[in-house]
Design a protein around this motif. Structure first.
Motif, PDB file in Angstrom:
ATOM      1  N   SER A  43     122.263  -2.022  72.022  1.00  0.00           N
ATOM      2  CA  SER A  43     122.528  -3.420  72.369  1.00  0.00           C
ATOM      3  C   SER A  43     123.021  -4.209  71.172  1.00  0.00           C
ATOM      4  O   SER A  43     123.517  -5.325  71.313  1.00  0.00           O
ATOM      5  CB  SER A  43     121.259  -4.077  72.927  1.00  0.00           C
ATOM      6  N   THR A  54     127.994  -0.217  66.112  1.00  0.00           N
ATOM      7  CA  THR A  54     126.606  -0.627  66.303  1.00  0.00           C
ATOM      8  C   THR A  54     125.647   0.526  66.048  1.00  0.00           C
ATOM      9  O   THR A  54     124.585   0.340  65.446  1.00  0.00           O
ATOM     10  CB  THR A  54     126.419  -1.173  67.731  1.00  0.00           C
ATOM     11  N   GLY A 100     127.136  -6.033  70.206  1.00  0.00           N
ATOM     12  CA  GLY A 100     126.558  -7.357  70.403  1.00  0.00           C
ATOM     13  C   GLY A 100     127.624  -8.433  70.492  1.00  0.00           C
ATOM     14  O   GLY A 100     127.534  -9.356  71.307  1.00  0.00           O
ATOM     15  N   SER A 139     122.886  -6.177  67.437  1.00  0.00           N
ATOM     16  CA  SER A 139     122.163  -7.360  66.988  1.00  0.00           C
ATOM     17  C   SER A 139     123.147  -8.520  67.037  1.00  0.00           C
ATOM     18  O   SER A 139     123.976  -8.678  66.131  1.00  0.00           O
ATOM     19  CB  SER A 139     121.629  -7.150  65.568  1.00  0.00           C
ATOM     20  N   ILE A 140     123.080  -9.296  68.119  1.00  0.00           N
ATOM     21  CA  ILE A 140     124.097 -10.310  68.372  1.00  0.00           C
ATOM     22  C   ILE A 140     124.185 -11.308  67.227  1.00  0.00           C
ATOM     23  O   ILE A 140     125.279 -11.653  66.757  1.00  0.00           O
ATOM     24  CB  ILE A 140     123.810 -11.029  69.703  1.00  0.00           C
ATOM     25  N   GLU A 183     125.607  -9.676  63.996  1.00  0.00           N
ATOM     26  CA  GLU A 183     127.020  -9.377  64.154  1.00  0.00           C
ATOM     27  C   GLU A 183     127.863 -10.651  64.172  1.00  0.00           C
ATOM     28  O   GLU A 183     129.008 -10.646  63.707  1.00  0.00           O
ATOM     29  CB  GLU A 183     127.239  -8.561  65.425  1.00  0.00           C
TER      30      GLU A 183
END
Length: 329
Positions: A266, A106, A281, A268-269, A272
């Motif tokens: 955090s 990440t 994420g 990038s959900i 990803e």
């Protein structure tokens, strides 16, 4: 000196408050991580007696029977030692190990993409603001439209066009599974190749905001007396633009950049998930889906510390770049 001491004290208090919330919030949530783990074991055909269940409860900290204040003190001690507990979704791996494996992916992907989008947006915003009213102003609505496009939709479009239709980039993964991860040319080249499309998605969707903000601040700064004085002295336009106008116009953007840089960890959900990228994420989503409170708590803690740390660094640099912020402190 008082300015820096006051800032440091504020962020230490904020860190303590974040640690406290991170302790209490998971304990207020419904469900039990031990129940999730037991369900997984039963699905595999295993049986768990009460003694084994009690052992899992003690291991995961679900029901230790100790007073809440005792658990809180033990929690703070574990945080100081870097002990984040055991993950349920990838049991029996430790949370720190899970985060340590996903975080570098990440940091490289989102971190470099954020830096690139910020630098590109600031440079373009400086030039567009300096030459306001020219054809360069057409960049503002174009990039703003791209920033307004739904994030997942933009990622899917890039996948459909560049990966599926043209076949220029892989559809998923962070590297070629046939390679062994390591610091060698083949693996690094494969990681860059797999990460290009996800990074491009982040850059395209975020560069417009930086450009618009910098452009508007440049227009406002150009009417200041010190810029008019610099022009009256006959200084070169490039020097007036960079040393006088842009240097002061970029200050508000630094605060936003600090928050963005902090949230890099955090991940990038959505990005990803679309690209099946092995970042933090994806681990956070995995923790939510499996009621893995220890993993969620560990990731939230890392995000909080990163955001506070990034803001502290920028606040300290802010006081150095703009001495006016230290007046009266």
């Amino acid at each position: 000196m008082r300015y820096y001491a006051r800032k440091l004290g504020f962020y230490l208090v904020a860190l303590w408050a974040a640690l406290t919330l991170n302790f209490f919030i998971p304990r207020m949530m419904p469900g039990n991580p031990v129940d999730t783990l037991m369900a997984k074991l039963q699905q595999r055909g295993g049986t768990v007696d009460p003694a084994a269940r009690r052992s899992y409860e003690l291991l995961l900290g679900a029901d230790t029977g100790e007073p809440l204040i005792t658990q809180y003190v033990a929690y703070l001690g574990n945080m100081l030692r870097g002990d984040l507990g055991v993950s349920v979704s990838v049991f029996p791996a430790e949370v720190s190990s899970v985060i340590g494996q996903a975080l570098p992916w990440t940091l490289v992907l989102v971190g470099l993409a954020t830096l690139l989008s910020f630098a590109l947006g600031i440079v373009l915003g400086t030039v567009v603001g300096w030459r306001r009213g020219s054809w360069l102003d057409s960049l503002v609505p174009a990039t703003t439209v791209l920033a307004a496009v739904p994030y997942f939709w933009l990622a899917l479009i890039l996948v459909a066009f560049f990966a599926t239709a043209l076949g220029w980039f892989p559809l998923q993964g962070g590297y070629d599974v046939a390679l062994t991860p390591g610091w060698n040319a083949d693996f690094i080249g494969s990681a860059v190749y797999h990460g290009f499309l996800p990074a491009l998605t982040i850059v395209i969707s975020s560069v417009g905001g930086w450009l618009l903000g910098m452009r508007n601040m440049m227009v406002s700064t150009m009417s200041e007396d010190y810029v008019l004085t610099a022009r009256a002295k006959g200084l070169r336009s490039t020097r007036v633009m960079t040393r006088y106008a842009a240097r002061n116009a970029v200050l508000p953007s630094l605060a936003g950049f600090a928050i963005s840089l902090g949230f890099v960890v955090s991940g990038s959900i959505i990005t990803e998930q679309v690209f099946s990228y092995p970042g933090i994420g994806s681990k956070l989503l995995q923790g939510v889906q499996n009621s893995d409170y220890a993993l969620m708590q560990g990731i939230f803690l890392v995000i909080t510390v990163a955001v506070l740390g990034a803001n502290l660094v920028v606040d300290l640099l802010y006081g150095f770049i703009d001495p006016r912020t230290r007046v009266g402190t």
